[in-house]
Motif scaffolding. Structure first.
Motif, PDB file in Angstrom:
ATOM      1  N   SER A  98     -48.423  45.913  -3.338  1.00  0.00           N
ATOM      2  CA  SER A  98     -49.232  46.722  -2.433  1.00  0.00           C
ATOM      3  C   SER A  98     -50.334  47.480  -3.160  1.00  0.00           C
ATOM      4  N   LEU A 133     -50.190  51.505   4.685  1.00  0.00           N
ATOM      5  CA  LEU A 133     -49.545  50.284   5.164  1.00  0.00           C
ATOM      6  C   LEU A 133     -48.309  50.670   5.960  1.00  0.00           C
ATOM      7  N   HIS A 144     -47.144  54.268   2.206  1.00  0.00           N
ATOM      8  CA  HIS A 144     -46.378  53.283   2.966  1.00  0.00           C
ATOM      9  C   HIS A 144     -45.531  53.992   4.017  1.00  0.00           C
ATOM     10  N   ALA A 152     -50.309  44.036   2.428  1.00  0.00           N
ATOM     11  CA  ALA A 152     -50.208  44.882   1.240  1.00  0.00           C
ATOM     12  C   ALA A 152     -51.397  44.674   0.309  1.00  0.00           C
ATOM     13  N   LEU A 196     -43.752  45.755  -1.271  1.00  0.00           N
ATOM     14  CA  LEU A 196     -44.347  47.085  -1.235  1.00  0.00           C
ATOM     15  C   LEU A 196     -44.430  47.694  -2.625  1.00  0.00           C
TER      16      LEU A 196
END
Length: 383
Positions: free
Chosen positions: A124, A80, A129, A73, A120
């Protein structure tokens, strides 16, 4: 508009548990992980550098999985991808992932999904994502999995796309003796072979729609999805069932602007630059030899191979001959040159600096220069 992530600015963490001390074994999970990792690093999919894909298999503790996601991240600025395969459960309205030592009724032995979700949300740097959950229930019968109510909502992260293996009230399958779990196997097959008559890029919206249709047709559970901020437009590869035919009828020097050429504007890194350049040849339908022949002496087949295998930017702009021979229109070639100039003006990353060959020594210098009742499983593979 659908977009392929820049492989140099993207990361993937594939987590899975196949061996358990107290729960049913899931050997297919190990195959999922290997196949998915291999696919993500291949030209068939995103062509991520191997060091950008982290596999965490049978983690002894949740900390190792969380740390792998946290590191990815912090490094990813484009996309990601986080994948988990194994047993899972929703306990007290919270999703938990089973580890090798997980026991029924002992929450402390599992990995709360919220730990990963917080990474996240809070840590991140990535713009997008992708979370893929192939959730399985093995306590009822070998090879059967179930998704508890609210699974997708619990796992949702802003700016992301969540793809789960089954609807909230349905079970998902891990058929005994099959190489992969049912959902992950279908996902891998689609990425490898494409969607006949489908879009140019296999974005998550198209993948989910196709998987729902094909899995339902075979009597398998139907996947579910949640989209946040157009995460569905992230593509996991090109549609290999819809690539244009080679321009055999075109004479050397003739261009075709109707092909779905890679967008230089989506490239952020040197790694992405060369991956997109290689994609140009795939879209052209031409071999290295054919590119050389169509260039009318502008670039040889050997030079094409050397160009596409570089890891550092050329010091002079000589890529126009390659692009023109592939059929890229002049207006797009100008954008490619602007990208080359932009990347050349940026400071080298640690990876790029490592990849650079040492400068030659001057003469005489002597110097060289990764439950209680229902166990959702998240899927991931490698090929």
């Amino acid at each position: 508009m659908s977009v392929l992530p820049d492989p140099g600015a993207s990361r993937a963490v594939l987590i899975g548990t196949s061996r358990y001390r107290h729960l049913e074994q899931l050997p297919a999970v190990s195959n999922n992980l290997r196949a998915f990792a291999g696919l993500l690093t291949s030209p068939v999919s995103l062509h991520l550098p191997a060091q950008h894909v982290r596999v965490v298999e049978n983690p002894a503790a949740g900390q190792s999985a969380v740390e792998a996601v946290r590191q990815a991240a912090a490094e990813a600025t484009d996309t990601l991808i986080v994948y988990f395969a194994g047993h899972g459960s929703v306990d007290a309205d919270a999703l938990s992932l089973a580890l090798p030592d997980t026991e029924y009724g002992r929450i402390e032995t599992s990995l709360p999904y919220d730990w990963l979700r917080r990474v996240l949300l809070l840590d991140s740097q990535a713009e997008r994502h992708v979370v893929i959950l192939d959730c399985c229930y093995s306590g009822l019968a070998l090879g059967r999995m179930s998704a508890s109510p609210g699974l997708a909502d619990q796992a949702a992260v802003e700016g992301s796309f969540l793809l789960a293996a089954a609807a909230e009230t349905r079970t998902a399958l891990a058929p005994v003796g099959d190489t992969y779990t049912a959902f992950t196997g279908a996902l891998l097959d689609t990425l490898r072979h494409g969607i006949p008559g489908g879009p140019i890029l296999l974005d998550l919206a198209a993948l989910c729609q196709y998987l729902r249709r094909t899995l339902e047709a075979t009597g398998h559970p139907v996947p579910q999805a949640r989209d946040r901020n157009s995460g569905s437009k992230v593509a996991l590869g090109r549609n290999h069932a819809s690539l244009p035919a080679p321009p055999a009828a075109l004479s050397p020097g003739t261009v075709s602007g109707e092909r779905p050429w890679p967008d230089p504007g989506a490239v952020r890194t040197v790694t992405g630059f060369f991956t997109a350049l290689a994609d140009v040849r795939v879209i052209s339908g031409l071999t290295h030899q054919a590119v050389g022949e169509r260039s009318a002496g502008g670039i040889s087949a050997g030079a094409v191979s050397r160009l596409l295998n570089r890891t550092t930017l050329p010091t002079t702009w000589g890529t126009a001959a390659y692009l023109a021979a592939c059929g890229v229109p002049d207006g797009q070639i100008v954008r490619w040159q602007a990208l080359w100039e932009h990347l050349g003006a940026q400071p080298a990353t640690a990876e790029e600096a490592t990849a650079r060959p040492a400068p030659p020594a001057r003469a005489g210098s002597g110097r060289t220069r990764l439950w209680p009742r229902s166990w959702p499983v998240f899927g991931r593979e490698r090929g």
